[in-house]
Design an enzyme around this catalytic site. Sequence first.
Site: not given
Ligand code: NDP
Length: 488
Positions: A194, A268, A302, A399
């Site tokens: 996904k 992660e 990250c 973060e």
């Molecule tokens: P999320 O954790 O919300 O999203 C990551 C993935 O998970 C996306 O594909 C998202 O889908 C999906 N997702 C969201 N909610 C759920 C759920 N309840 N169950 C399963 N999958 C889910 O990150 P965001 O994009 O909202 O970013 C928010 C913050 O997260 C950022 O500001 C950053 O601080 C952090 N982040 C950290 C990352 C890392 O690599 N450690 C990467 C990205 C974000 P969808 O995009 O469709 O909502």
Amino acid sequence: MPTEVTPHPAGRGWEYAPAPESRDIVSIAPQYGLFIDGEFAPAADGAQLGTVNPATEEPLAMVARGGPADVDRAVAAARAAFEDVWGPMPGAERAKYLYRIARILLERARQFAVLETLDNGKPIRESRDVDVPLAAAHFFYYAGWADKLEYAGFGPAPRPLGVAAQVIPWNFPLLMAAWKLAPALAAGNTCVLKPAETTPLTALLLAQVCQQAELPPGVVNILTGAAETGAALVAHPAVNKIAFTGSTEVGKQIAAAAAGTGKRLTLELGGKAANIVFDDAPAEQAVEGIVSGIFFNQGQVCCAGSRLLVQESVAEEIAERLCRRLATLRLGDPMDKNTDIGAINSRQQLDKIEELAAAGQAEGAHRWSPPCELPGRGYWFAPTVFTGVSMSHRIAREEIFGPVLSVLTFRTPAEAAAKANNTPYGLSAGVWTEKGSRILWMAQQLRAGVVWANTYNRFDPASPFGGYRESGFGREGGRHGLAGYLDG
Ligand code: NDP
């Protein structure tokens, strides 16, 4: 550390001519279906969502929004492919498909780079030189393991787990897909991936590569959609393994939902890495490392080195050099080959960065950005440095996931280690010093999954990556990356 830092008076003495990459190499369809069982099809209920170019806000395409019925279908396709084809297939045969995917990725590298930059906003220089080659390298690397699993240290006859549900974020859309798919497939699992809502396009192009490589239907399924799609996927009872990269908040929700189900889980999550510069570090090199540590991919990484810890005796010198270097960074059109800083991925992410930067100012830190003009449309944030930061400030603890650096100082190695570890996260850290013994001592003290010495953000498919504490658990990359997809 000075509370005031001034930009280099000379700034840039000359300008680069525009060097735009052509977007004609890739054709973007007006709409895309879900990739299930080897074919593209609309969502069962016809739902769609749009994806835009964050640098211009121009709509790029509509993609299917997978719902529970689509999740059922994708998981069933993956289950059938696991039982009938992929699970029983000899590793040497699976390897051929992975090598083929890797080669096609390289053949179509320019298409992937252009599409990634259009959908994500990252500079073409990065998607071309980092994301795409590293994604191909992951497939090459894990292809090599597929027929050697019994020698990987997981017992004499390690078995795949079954169907892997893989949820990835928007910061490295293709690369994260490769990190998830390559080890899972090499180990004999089938996948339902996904992608993030704002960056689905390169995963869909990768689906086309799977078709081109004649990967058996159902081995890889790509389920575009929103958060609910991801939630339905990881909750599906027929899933055996969940691999998630994203925010700590969502990671915790997934861990709670998976508890007691018997599903294997790797997470992660976020980070708040310390990049630690000692007084004997080569200053120019360290400044380059600081810049790439926090401004690579607009800081939406990250493992970004978002906290600079600099030894007090050289703090002023490093700050001055850093400001001079930042004044030379070029922010603007991500499709221009000279661009260093591209667009922020979404309005929502930009709002979050702005909110935290404002909190830094309100809490008393000193904010500085080089003079730079932000484009009128799209999501932009100037590279920003905060000095006068204390450990209690939100910008030192949370973060930000943007091009914002918080600068703190220290006097002794022990103080540096204590400050670096004063965070709920534990993903990465950097150490800059000429002393080998100090590097080894610091690496032992730092509670981080990865410690880079005299470099930063260096990735290799052979090297494991992952965190401690609120940064998650499990490793991706290297032999360790197979562990999450095998039963010994
Ligand atoms: P999320 O954790 O919300 O999203 C990551 C993935 O998970 C996306 O594909 C998202 O889908 C999906 N997702 C969201 N909610 C759920 C759920 N309840 N169950 C399963 N999958 C889910 O990150 P965001 O994009 O909202 O970013 C928010 C913050 O997260 C950022 O500001 C950053 O601080 C952090 N982040 C950290 C990352 C890392 O690599 N450690 C990467 C990205 C974000 P969808 O995009 O469709 O909502």
